[in-house]
Write an enzyme that holds these catalytic residues in place. Sequence first.
Site, PDB file in Angstrom:
ATOM      1  N   LYS A  70       0.838  -1.168   0.098  1.00 41.13           N
ATOM      2  CA  LYS A  70      -0.121  -0.045   0.140  1.00 41.13           C
ATOM      3  C   LYS A  70       0.933   1.280  -0.053  1.00 41.13           C
ATOM      4  CE  LYS A  70      -3.973   1.953   2.633  1.00 41.13           C
ATOM      5  NZ  LYS A  70      -4.783   1.902   3.541  1.00 41.13           N
ATOM      6  N   SER A 126      -9.923   2.246   2.725  1.00 43.86           N
ATOM      7  CA  SER A 126      -9.034   2.924   1.765  1.00 43.86           C
ATOM      8  C   SER A 126      -7.887   1.766   0.949  1.00 43.86           C
ATOM      9  CB  SER A 126      -8.343   3.854   2.571  1.00 43.86           C
ATOM     10  OG  SER A 126      -7.325   3.336   3.470  1.00 43.86           O
ATOM     11  N   SER A 128     -10.407  -0.072   6.917  1.00 44.39           N
ATOM     12  CA  SER A 128      -9.761   0.205   5.647  1.00 44.39           C
ATOM     13  C   SER A 128      -9.147  -0.948   5.028  1.00 44.39           C
ATOM     14  CB  SER A 128      -8.803   1.179   5.589  1.00 44.39           C
ATOM     15  OG  SER A 128      -9.318   2.429   5.144  1.00 44.39           O
TER      16      SER A 128
HETATM   17  N1  GLN Z   1     -13.365   4.807   5.735  1.00 44.02           N
HETATM   18  C1  GLN Z   1     -12.844   5.208   6.674  1.00 44.02           C
HETATM   19  C2  GLN Z   1     -12.461   6.818   6.747  1.00 44.02           C
HETATM   20  O1  GLN Z   1     -12.782   7.138   5.748  1.00 44.02           O
HETATM   21  C3  GLN Z   1     -11.772   4.394   7.379  1.00 44.02           C
HETATM   22  C4  GLN Z   1     -10.571   4.796   6.730  1.00 44.02           C
HETATM   23  C5  GLN Z   1      -9.365   3.819   7.195  1.00 44.02           C
HETATM   24  O2  GLN Z   1      -9.307   2.733   7.786  1.00 44.02           O
HETATM   25  N2  GLN Z   1      -8.188   4.259   6.786  1.00 44.02           N
HETATM   26  O3  GLN Z   1     -11.904   7.332   7.601  1.00 44.02           O
END
Ligand code: GLN
Length: 493
Positions: free
Chosen positions: A79, A159, A183
Amino acid sequence: MTDLTNLGVKAIRDGVASGDFTAREVAEAFNANVAAAAELNAFIVTTPDHALAAADAADAKRAKGEDLGAMGGVPIGMKDLFATNGVQTTAASHILEGFTPHYESTVSQNLWDAGAGMLGKLNLDQFAMGSSNETSYFGNVASPWRKEGTNAPMSPGGSSGGSSSAVSARLAPAATGTDTGGSIRQPAAFTGICGIKPTYGRCSRWGVVAFASSLDQAGPMARSVEDCAIMLGAMAGFDPKDATSLKADVPDWEAGLSADLSGKKVGIPREYRMEGTDQAILDSWEQGKEWLRDAGAEIVDISLPHTKYALPAYYIIAPAEASSNLARYDGVRYGLRDLPDGAGLQDMYAETRAAGFGDEVKRRILIGTYVLSAGFYDAYYNQAQKVRALVARDFDQAWAECDLILAPTTPTASFPLESLNEDPLTMYLNDVFAVPASLAGLPAMSVPATLNPDGLPLGLQLVGKAFDEQSVLNAGLAIQQRAGFHHAPEKWW
Ligand code: GLN
């Protein structure tokens, strides 16, 4: 020969070690799949030479009869939130475009030390903020999955959507993810793969671009529970460079795997039966209970009474921490600098940040700055911290009645790209089942359960006690064995 790109971490590692094929053949096969999948936009940069060099090192070790390591000969996707020495690291942002670290994150270094190689840096939501992979400066990531009967590009989740797309499309046997509020788990659920967020502190955050430091955790994403156990073992470990890193031994999760759940109690939180959850997801939750019962577990009803406050608290705490963490991107130290003619320092900050951050990141910075401001700190930030403590206490109380919790990972299956991005609140709801375990710092995993009537994958989530990744993985294995989820997306890219 079988298609090497259908193999997972364990099969590759063991096949290389026993000489069924070479690590170089494996790396070449995945490099070719990566090169042929530009339409998915899963990678921001590809690093075929990194994968080949690690493969050659593994093959050379084998020739000398040396131990290849837990990830020996396995190429993975990284990532693009992990700093990688000499390889651009952007967090999918314009502000970090062109930033090439001179150091390696602890987690990626651990993986290289275990014998893995890197296929490339995976696309993500910008600064890991998002649930659909539509906030990247480098464009949307498409899921390899499609809704039956349509060609609309679908979200791979976010994400870690580059990671989920790449692993489910066989561009990589496994990838790193990070999970701040879902995410790893939500993208895994959307694409029919596994992903585990370990206990907060298991994986070092050193060299991982910070979003919300009290929540961020790295973890593996792969197509089987066994592969997640192996890769998590390679990623985890105490790191003196991260003050929140856990000073605890890393158990041999792979050796500890067992799908026999006799004596385990699995809690079903009644507050997770929320309006707006797809019927197919509720059905798969019922099915999941049956599978765990069949594996020997006892199913008990539990209550996590503060669940409904978890998401609002998360969307105060995470932006608050983000607004502070992202203050470092000022045009002085990293990446982009926008210095108009004759401008002063303040103008440079403003211009750089206006040009360098995307809309969702700006929204988070504004919310975070607001909830931390003098007049509102008590009303929002302090209140959210109290709610966080109550959410964590709910879990502590639940552990008096059960050893594990089973819940859906998400309230819906994947959705078409661009269908939700005008509506941030609906987008935030994606994480409603994922966020409580994040606030409490608990290990949580998503395992594929079934396909919904549209042919899209659904995941089930397991949450465990702090430090008890083993029980989470074991229950995941029990589900994996019973679900028999061997579906792969049909190739269109
Ligand atoms: N979707 C969540 C957010 O937008 C979690 C993101 C994440 O876990 N990095 O904050």
